[in-house]
Scaffold this motif. Structure first.
Motif, PDB file in Angstrom:
ATOM      1  N   PHE A 103      31.079   1.324  13.451  1.00  0.00           N
ATOM      2  CA  PHE A 103      29.744   1.497  12.877  1.00  0.00           C
ATOM      3  C   PHE A 103      28.751   1.874  13.977  1.00  0.00           C
ATOM      4  O   PHE A 103      27.943   1.049  14.408  1.00  0.00           O
ATOM      5  CB  PHE A 103      29.288   0.207  12.174  1.00  0.00           C
ATOM      6  N   PRO A 104      28.808   3.116  14.453  1.00  0.00           N
ATOM      7  CA  PRO A 104      27.923   3.505  15.564  1.00  0.00           C
ATOM      8  C   PRO A 104      26.441   3.414  15.156  1.00  0.00           C
ATOM      9  O   PRO A 104      26.029   4.023  14.173  1.00  0.00           O
ATOM     10  CB  PRO A 104      28.330   4.938  15.869  1.00  0.00           C
ATOM     11  N   PRO A 105      25.669   2.623  15.906  1.00  0.00           N
ATOM     12  CA  PRO A 105      24.264   2.433  15.570  1.00  0.00           C
ATOM     13  C   PRO A 105      23.334   3.396  16.310  1.00  0.00           C
ATOM     14  O   PRO A 105      23.651   3.871  17.397  1.00  0.00           O
ATOM     15  CB  PRO A 105      24.013   1.005  16.044  1.00  0.00           C
ATOM     16  N   VAL A 106      22.192   3.657  15.685  1.00  0.00           N
ATOM     17  CA  VAL A 106      21.099   4.394  16.327  1.00  0.00           C
ATOM     18  C   VAL A 106      19.890   3.474  16.296  1.00  0.00           C
ATOM     19  O   VAL A 106      19.529   2.960  15.231  1.00  0.00           O
ATOM     20  CB  VAL A 106      20.787   5.710  15.583  1.00  0.00           C
ATOM     21  N   ARG A 107      19.297   3.232  17.451  1.00  0.00           N
ATOM     22  CA  ARG A 107      18.143   2.326  17.539  1.00  0.00           C
ATOM     23  C   ARG A 107      16.979   2.885  16.728  1.00  0.00           C
ATOM     24  O   ARG A 107      16.667   4.062  16.815  1.00  0.00           O
ATOM     25  CB  ARG A 107      17.757   2.171  19.005  1.00  0.00           C
ATOM     26  N   GLU A 108      16.343   2.033  15.916  1.00  0.00           N
ATOM     27  CA  GLU A 108      15.171   2.460  15.137  1.00  0.00           C
ATOM     28  C   GLU A 108      13.902   1.985  15.804  1.00  0.00           C
ATOM     29  O   GLU A 108      13.862   1.015  16.487  1.00  0.00           O
ATOM     30  CB  GLU A 108      15.242   1.888  13.713  1.00  0.00           C
ATOM     31  N   PRO A 140      27.549 -15.792  17.227  1.00  0.00           N
ATOM     32  CA  PRO A 140      27.760 -16.437  15.924  1.00  0.00           C
ATOM     33  C   PRO A 140      26.470 -16.929  15.270  1.00  0.00           C
ATOM     34  O   PRO A 140      26.416 -17.102  14.057  1.00  0.00           O
ATOM     35  CB  PRO A 140      28.687 -17.611  16.244  1.00  0.00           C
ATOM     36  N   ASP A 141      25.427 -17.149  16.053  1.00  0.00           N
ATOM     37  CA  ASP A 141      24.162 -17.639  15.520  1.00  0.00           C
ATOM     38  C   ASP A 141      23.171 -16.522  15.205  1.00  0.00           C
ATOM     39  O   ASP A 141      22.018 -16.798  14.836  1.00  0.00           O
ATOM     40  CB  ASP A 141      23.524 -18.624  16.505  1.00  0.00           C
ATOM     41  N   ALA A 142      23.579 -15.275  15.346  1.00  0.00           N
ATOM     42  CA  ALA A 142      22.679 -14.145  15.103  1.00  0.00           C
ATOM     43  C   ALA A 142      22.256 -14.115  13.639  1.00  0.00           C
ATOM     44  O   ALA A 142      23.032 -14.422  12.744  1.00  0.00           O
ATOM     45  CB  ALA A 142      23.365 -12.836  15.471  1.00  0.00           C
ATOM     46  N   SER A 143      21.010 -13.739  13.418  1.00  0.00           N
ATOM     47  CA  SER A 143      20.501 -13.501  12.070  1.00  0.00           C
ATOM     48  C   SER A 143      20.618 -12.002  11.811  1.00  0.00           C
ATOM     49  O   SER A 143      20.060 -11.194  12.555  1.00  0.00           O
ATOM     50  CB  SER A 143      19.044 -13.947  11.982  1.00  0.00           C
ATOM     51  N   VAL A 144      21.362 -11.629  10.769  1.00  0.00           N
ATOM     52  CA  VAL A 144      21.623 -10.223  10.477  1.00  0.00           C
ATOM     53  C   VAL A 144      21.148  -9.924   9.063  1.00  0.00           C
ATOM     54  O   VAL A 144      21.558 -10.577   8.108  1.00  0.00           O
ATOM     55  CB  VAL A 144      23.134  -9.905  10.595  1.00  0.00           C
ATOM     56  N   THR A 145      20.272  -8.937   8.928  1.00  0.00           N
ATOM     57  CA  THR A 145      19.795  -8.495   7.625  1.00  0.00           C
ATOM     58  C   THR A 145      20.201  -7.041   7.451  1.00  0.00           C
ATOM     59  O   THR A 145      19.758  -6.179   8.210  1.00  0.00           O
ATOM     60  CB  THR A 145      18.257  -8.616   7.526  1.00  0.00           C
ATOM     61  N   THR A 146      21.069  -6.786   6.471  1.00  0.00           N
ATOM     62  CA  THR A 146      21.547  -5.426   6.235  1.00  0.00           C
ATOM     63  C   THR A 146      20.946  -4.868   4.952  1.00  0.00           C
ATOM     64  O   THR A 146      20.662  -5.606   4.017  1.00  0.00           O
ATOM     65  CB  THR A 146      23.083  -5.392   6.113  1.00  0.00           C
ATOM     66  N   ASP A 147      20.766  -3.561   4.927  1.00  0.00           N
ATOM     67  CA  ASP A 147      20.255  -2.866   3.745  1.00  0.00           C
ATOM     68  C   ASP A 147      21.031  -1.562   3.582  1.00  0.00           C
ATOM     69  O   ASP A 147      20.612  -0.520   4.081  1.00  0.00           O
ATOM     70  CB  ASP A 147      18.758  -2.610   3.894  1.00  0.00           C
ATOM     71  N   PRO A 148      22.196  -1.627   2.900  1.00  0.00           N
ATOM     72  CA  PRO A 148      23.022  -0.416   2.760  1.00  0.00           C
ATOM     73  C   PRO A 148      22.307   0.796   2.156  1.00  0.00           C
ATOM     74  O   PRO A 148      22.542   1.914   2.636  1.00  0.00           O
ATOM     75  CB  PRO A 148      24.193  -0.883   1.887  1.00  0.00           C
ATOM     76  N   PRO A 149      21.422   0.653   1.151  1.00  0.00           N
ATOM     77  CA  PRO A 149      20.775   1.862   0.614  1.00  0.00           C
ATOM     78  C   PRO A 149      19.975   2.648   1.659  1.00  0.00           C
ATOM     79  O   PRO A 149      19.940   3.878   1.624  1.00  0.00           O
ATOM     80  CB  PRO A 149      19.858   1.326  -0.490  1.00  0.00           C
ATOM     81  N   THR A 150      19.338   1.942   2.606  1.00  0.00           N
ATOM     82  CA  THR A 150      18.588   2.638   3.664  1.00  0.00           C
ATOM     83  C   THR A 150      19.400   2.750   4.941  1.00  0.00           C
ATOM     84  O   THR A 150      18.954   3.338   5.920  1.00  0.00           O
ATOM     85  CB  THR A 150      17.259   1.922   3.977  1.00  0.00           C
ATOM     86  N   ARG A 151      20.587   2.124   4.931  1.00  0.00           N
ATOM     87  CA  ARG A 151      21.504   2.140   6.078  1.00  0.00           C
ATOM     88  C   ARG A 151      20.872   1.541   7.333  1.00  0.00           C
ATOM     89  O   ARG A 151      21.117   1.984   8.456  1.00  0.00           O
ATOM     90  CB  ARG A 151      22.018   3.553   6.342  1.00  0.00           C
ATOM     91  N   SER A 152      20.079   0.499   7.131  1.00  0.00           N
ATOM     92  CA  SER A 152      19.444  -0.158   8.274  1.00  0.00           C
ATOM     93  C   SER A 152      19.941  -1.593   8.403  1.00  0.00           C
ATOM     94  O   SER A 152      20.362  -2.218   7.436  1.00  0.00           O
ATOM     95  CB  SER A 152      17.924  -0.134   8.138  1.00  0.00           C
ATOM     96  N   MET A 211      15.827  -6.548  17.001  1.00  0.00           N
ATOM     97  CA  MET A 211      16.166  -5.155  17.163  1.00  0.00           C
ATOM     98  C   MET A 211      16.628  -4.605  15.823  1.00  0.00           C
ATOM     99  O   MET A 211      17.121  -5.352  14.983  1.00  0.00           O
ATOM    100  CB  MET A 211      17.214  -4.977  18.260  1.00  0.00           C
ATOM    101  N   GLN A 212      16.404  -3.338  15.626  1.00  0.00           N
ATOM    102  CA  GLN A 212      16.756  -2.712  14.354  1.00  0.00           C
ATOM    103  C   GLN A 212      17.520  -1.421  14.620  1.00  0.00           C
ATOM    104  O   GLN A 212      17.197  -0.676  15.540  1.00  0.00           O
ATOM    105  CB  GLN A 212      15.495  -2.426  13.545  1.00  0.00           C
ATOM    106  N   PHE A 213      18.539  -1.190  13.785  1.00  0.00           N
ATOM    107  CA  PHE A 213      19.384  -0.014  13.935  1.00  0.00           C
ATOM    108  C   PHE A 213      19.549   0.711  12.610  1.00  0.00           C
ATOM    109  O   PHE A 213      19.474   0.106  11.547  1.00  0.00           O
ATOM    110  CB  PHE A 213      20.789  -0.410  14.418  1.00  0.00           C
ATOM    111  N   HIS A 214      19.825   2.005  12.705  1.00  0.00           N
ATOM    112  CA  HIS A 214      20.257   2.815  11.568  1.00  0.00           C
ATOM    113  C   HIS A 214      21.751   3.036  11.759  1.00  0.00           C
ATOM    114  O   HIS A 214      22.187   3.454  12.839  1.00  0.00           O
ATOM    115  CB  HIS A 214      19.518   4.160  11.556  1.00  0.00           C
ATOM    116  N   ILE A 215      22.533   2.742  10.719  1.00  0.00           N
ATOM    117  CA  ILE A 215      23.982   2.929  10.792  1.00  0.00           C
ATOM    118  C   ILE A 215      24.367   3.855   9.642  1.00  0.00           C
ATOM    119  O   ILE A 215      24.431   3.437   8.480  1.00  0.00           O
ATOM    120  CB  ILE A 215      24.730   1.583  10.714  1.00  0.00           C
ATOM    121  N   GLU A 216      24.580   5.112   9.979  1.00  0.00           N
ATOM    122  CA  GLU A 216      24.779   6.161   8.983  1.00  0.00           C
ATOM    123  C   GLU A 216      25.934   5.867   8.029  1.00  0.00           C
ATOM    124  O   GLU A 216      25.851   6.160   6.843  1.00  0.00           O
ATOM    125  CB  GLU A 216      24.994   7.513   9.684  1.00  0.00           C
TER     126      GLU A 216
END
Length: 64
Positions: A59-64, A26-38, A1-6
């Protein structure tokens, strides 16, 4: 799943987002990209659990 976090604008925010998600799975794979806020999440947790954790961390998310 992917989110936009303003309001994820820096590395510190990205770490907070990752901690919130890994607090649910705890085993989740999380990839963050602050410049695109995703954030991309690979997890066995439900989307509602992830959204709730992110909202609770400020950090309220919006589903992408």
């Amino acid at each position: 799943m992917q989110f936009h976090i303003e309001n994820m604008t820096c590395g510190g925010c990205a770490r907070g987002v990752t901690r919130a998600i890994q607090g649910v799975d705890p085993d989740a794979s999380v990839t963050t990209d602050p410049p695109t806020r995703s954030v991309k999440v690979e997890t066995t947790a439900s989307e509602s659990e992830i959204v709730s954790a992110l909202n609770g961390a400020g950090f309220p998310p919006v589903r992408e």
